[in-house]
Design a protein around this motif. Structure first.
Motif, PDB file in Angstrom:
ATOM      1  N   THR A 154       0.886  -1.174  -0.234  1.00 51.67           N
ATOM      2  CA  THR A 154      -0.020   0.070   0.050  1.00 51.67           C
ATOM      3  C   THR A 154       0.889   1.039   0.039  1.00 51.67           C
ATOM      4  O   THR A 154       0.488   2.320  -0.713  1.00 51.67           O
ATOM      5  N   LEU A 204      -3.303  -4.988   3.598  1.00 48.99           N
ATOM      6  CA  LEU A 204      -3.731  -6.382   2.873  1.00 48.99           C
ATOM      7  C   LEU A 204      -3.208  -7.726   3.854  1.00 48.99           C
ATOM      8  O   LEU A 204      -3.696  -9.046   3.286  1.00 48.99           O
ATOM      9  N   CYS A 223       3.151  -8.861  -2.682  1.00 48.58           N
ATOM     10  CA  CYS A 223       1.926  -9.494  -2.869  1.00 48.58           C
ATOM     11  C   CYS A 223       1.325  -9.430  -4.305  1.00 48.58           C
ATOM     12  O   CYS A 223       1.740  -8.526  -4.979  1.00 48.58           O
ATOM     13  N   GLY A 254      -2.043  -8.904  -4.745  1.00 50.44           N
ATOM     14  CA  GLY A 254      -3.166  -7.851  -4.482  1.00 50.44           C
ATOM     15  C   GLY A 254      -4.378  -8.731  -4.327  1.00 50.44           C
ATOM     16  O   GLY A 254      -5.452  -7.907  -4.263  1.00 50.44           O
ATOM     17  N   SER A 255      -4.308  -9.969  -4.359  1.00 51.66           N
ATOM     18  CA  SER A 255      -5.802 -10.537  -3.844  1.00 51.66           C
ATOM     19  C   SER A 255      -6.138 -10.453  -2.654  1.00 51.66           C
ATOM     20  O   SER A 255      -7.225  -9.805  -2.472  1.00 51.66           O
ATOM     21  N   TYR A 271      -9.920  -8.533  -1.013  1.00 51.70           N
ATOM     22  CA  TYR A 271      -9.194  -7.092  -0.980  1.00 51.70           C
ATOM     23  C   TYR A 271      -9.453  -6.785  -2.546  1.00 51.70           C
ATOM     24  O   TYR A 271      -9.611  -5.300  -2.851  1.00 51.70           O
ATOM     25  N   ASN A 272      -9.241  -7.508  -3.518  1.00 49.86           N
ATOM     26  CA  ASN A 272      -9.469  -7.157  -4.776  1.00 49.86           C
ATOM     27  C   ASN A 272     -10.760  -6.684  -5.466  1.00 49.86           C
ATOM     28  O   ASN A 272     -10.900  -5.855  -6.339  1.00 49.86           O
ATOM     29  N   HIS A 296     -11.069  -3.194  -2.300  1.00 50.66           N
ATOM     30  CA  HIS A 296     -10.101  -2.206  -2.853  1.00 50.66           C
ATOM     31  C   HIS A 296      -9.532  -2.360  -4.284  1.00 50.66           C
ATOM     32  O   HIS A 296      -8.567  -2.470  -4.405  1.00 50.66           O
ATOM     33  N   ARG A 297     -10.416  -2.368  -5.272  1.00 51.92           N
ATOM     34  CA  ARG A 297     -10.117  -2.707  -6.528  1.00 51.92           C
ATOM     35  C   ARG A 297      -9.092  -2.137  -7.155  1.00 51.92           C
ATOM     36  O   ARG A 297      -8.050  -2.781  -7.890  1.00 51.92           O
ATOM     37  N   ARG A 351      -6.626  -0.120  -5.842  1.00 48.38           N
ATOM     38  CA  ARG A 351      -5.099  -0.544  -5.337  1.00 48.38           C
ATOM     39  C   ARG A 351      -4.775  -1.720  -5.733  1.00 48.38           C
ATOM     40  O   ARG A 351      -3.519  -1.918  -6.135  1.00 48.38           O
ATOM     41  N   SER A 352      -5.726  -2.922  -5.604  1.00 50.87           N
ATOM     42  CA  SER A 352      -5.446  -4.147  -5.865  1.00 50.87           C
ATOM     43  C   SER A 352      -4.907  -4.197  -7.443  1.00 50.87           C
ATOM     44  O   SER A 352      -3.981  -5.167  -7.537  1.00 50.87           O
ATOM     45  N   GLN A 354      -6.460 -14.399  -9.072  1.00 48.59           N
ATOM     46  CA  GLN A 354      -5.899 -13.109  -9.424  1.00 48.59           C
ATOM     47  C   GLN A 354      -4.916 -13.081 -10.684  1.00 48.59           C
ATOM     48  O   GLN A 354      -4.820 -12.308 -11.475  1.00 48.59           O
TER      49      GLN A 354
END
Ligand code: SF4
Ligand code: SF4
Length: 440
Positions: A40, A80, A364, A366-367, A371-372, A375-376, A378-379, A408
């Protein structure tokens, strides 16, 4: 997430973080070593999106210097829980786990939406209930409607969120693994022990064919495999969303189920499940009636790579897999379970496999659970960095070992036309074992 809450009650609940956790907060030296490792912080570049920043926010609320506002709660949910920061922190600060502790205390002090209670306190208790929730997706896929929707990009006109979730959805198996295999499967050849296989929800219901390969690899390695069908979720979604009551019930149930089966090991092919199952002893360490049972259980838990790497003899027969391959470390494997070598050792043993290291030191993908979806934007930025790293290796096959990561990365490959084969490590190991059979 619910909106009704009393900031003072949350602040007071946060101040009950036990000495161990609060000690973590106090130990932060503000050195900043964690900053470049945090996905992040890497995407947003602001202090509040860093491990150090999150620790400081929690401390400020505990010390009464800041209100536990809606914005504070949002910050706690931006993490995350990848735990990359925990791997590098010289002071032993566990910023990811601290965020989970904070969520637990927040959620205890605000109202919970019905949908969240339905999912985390009811549906998750039974994999058959979860299977029913997936039934509409299955009908959508087998009816041909999905092909039509994708061909004409129909959801673009309806909802961008729905379009994204649709594109992310993997192809469901004809039946869950629990309906395809017996509860006990004998070893192939000389029996070396009894392994309990933990049927994770996502692996059982979505990646059934992958887990079938895992079970096959275990029996081919000389182990009788016991697959208790009544297991519930490991509880990772509950912990991530600050729910602990149902989590404890499910954990107790799982510990009892495997104790009854008298297994030597409990193997899982889901990195998130493995990380959680290994942590059960932490959850019950203050319960005098259950602590020793929980500890005994957690000591038996092995990730499938960790297990195979420890039991495969040097003369195990492996066949050729002539592919360029890289391995994406699931955060729950690399940072949660501190496992880096076993998966690489196994891949490097496969004849003609050209293993390439990802040049991003375990970032990571981003999954991170849902979270994906929550927080689409940023993911997707985090995923973009991962895709660039994979591209540099020139791999054709991307291997990983966590259902969320597989979905992901497969989405990323499809969406950006990479054409990569995204598979679980059990599948490539199974290809190699079967290739050896054919060659002999
Ligand atoms: S690495 Fe650890 S001690 Fe240093 S700023 Fe980050 S959390 Fe604090
Ligand atoms: S757990 Fe991951 S996202 Fe959370 S603070 Fe640490 S590095 Fe950042």
């Amino acid at each position: 997430m619910g909106k009704d809450f009393d900031p003072d009650k949350i602040a007071s609940a946060l101040s009950t973080l036990d000495v161990h956790d609060y000690g973590d907060v106090l130990q932060c030296m503000r050195c900043g070593l964690c900053l470049p490792t945090c996905p992040t912080y890497r995407t947003d570049g602001v202090e509040t999106q860093s491990p150090r920043g999150r620790v400081a926010l929690i401390k400020a609320v505990i010390d009464g210097k800041m209100k536990a506002s809606e914005e504070f709660i949002e910050h706690i949910y931006h993490c995350l829980d990848c735990r990359n920061c925990q791997t590098v922190c010289p002071a032993g600060v566990k910023a990811g786990e601290l965020a989970l502790e904070a969520r637990y205390r927040i959620e205890q002090n605000r109202s919970q939406p019905l949908i969240k209670r339905f999912l985390l306190n009811y549906a998750i208790l039974d994999q058959k209930r979860l299977a029913k929730l997936l039934a509409p997706l299955k009908i959508y896929q087998i009816s041909g409607l999905q092909a039509l929707v994708r061909k004409y990009d129909i959801l673009k006109l309806i909802s961008e969120d729905l379009r994204f979730m649709e594109a992310l959805s993997p192809k469901l198996p004809s039946r869950p693994l629990s309906e395809q295999i017996p509860e006990e499967i004998p070893a192939i050849g000389h029996e070396r022990g009894r392994v309990g296989f933990f049927l994770g929800c996502a692996m059982n219901l979505i990646f059934a064919e992958t887990s079938k390969a895992t079970v096959d690899n275990l029996t081919r390695s000389g182990f009788r495999v016991i697959v208790p069908k009544e297991v519930q979720c490991c509880g990772t979604p509950n912990i991530a969303e600050g729910e602990r009551k149902t989590y404890r019930e499910m954990a107790e149930n799982t510990i009892r189920i495997f104790a009854d089966r008298r297994v030597d090991y409990v193997v899982t092919d889901c990195a998130a499940c493995g990380s959680e199952l290994k942590a059960y002893h932490d959850i019950f360490h203050k319960n005098p009636n259950f602590a020793s049972k929980a500890e005994e259980f957690s000591k038996k838990v092995r990730d499938v790579s960790e297990f195979l790497d420890s039991v495969w003899s040097p003369d195990i027969k492996l066949g050729r897999v002539p592919e360029i391959v890289c391995f994406h470390d699931p955060c729950h494997l690399r940072h949660g379970q501190k496992l880096i070598s076993p998966q690489r050792n196994l891949l490097k043993r496969i004849p003609d496999l050209d293993y390439r290291e990802l040049p991003d030191e375990g970032q990571c993908c981003g999954s991170a659970g849902i979270y994906n979806i929550t927080h689409r934007d940023r993911s997707m930025k985090i995923l973009q960095s991962k895709l660039e790293a994979i591209g540099k290796t020139q791999a054709q096959t991307v291997v990983s070992s966590n259902p969320g990561c597989l979905m992901q990365l497969a989405y990323g490959s499809r969406r950006f036309g990479k054409g990569w084969d995204v598979i679980h490590i059990s599948e490539i190991l199974n290809r190699s074992l079967r290739a050896a059979d054919k060659a002999s």
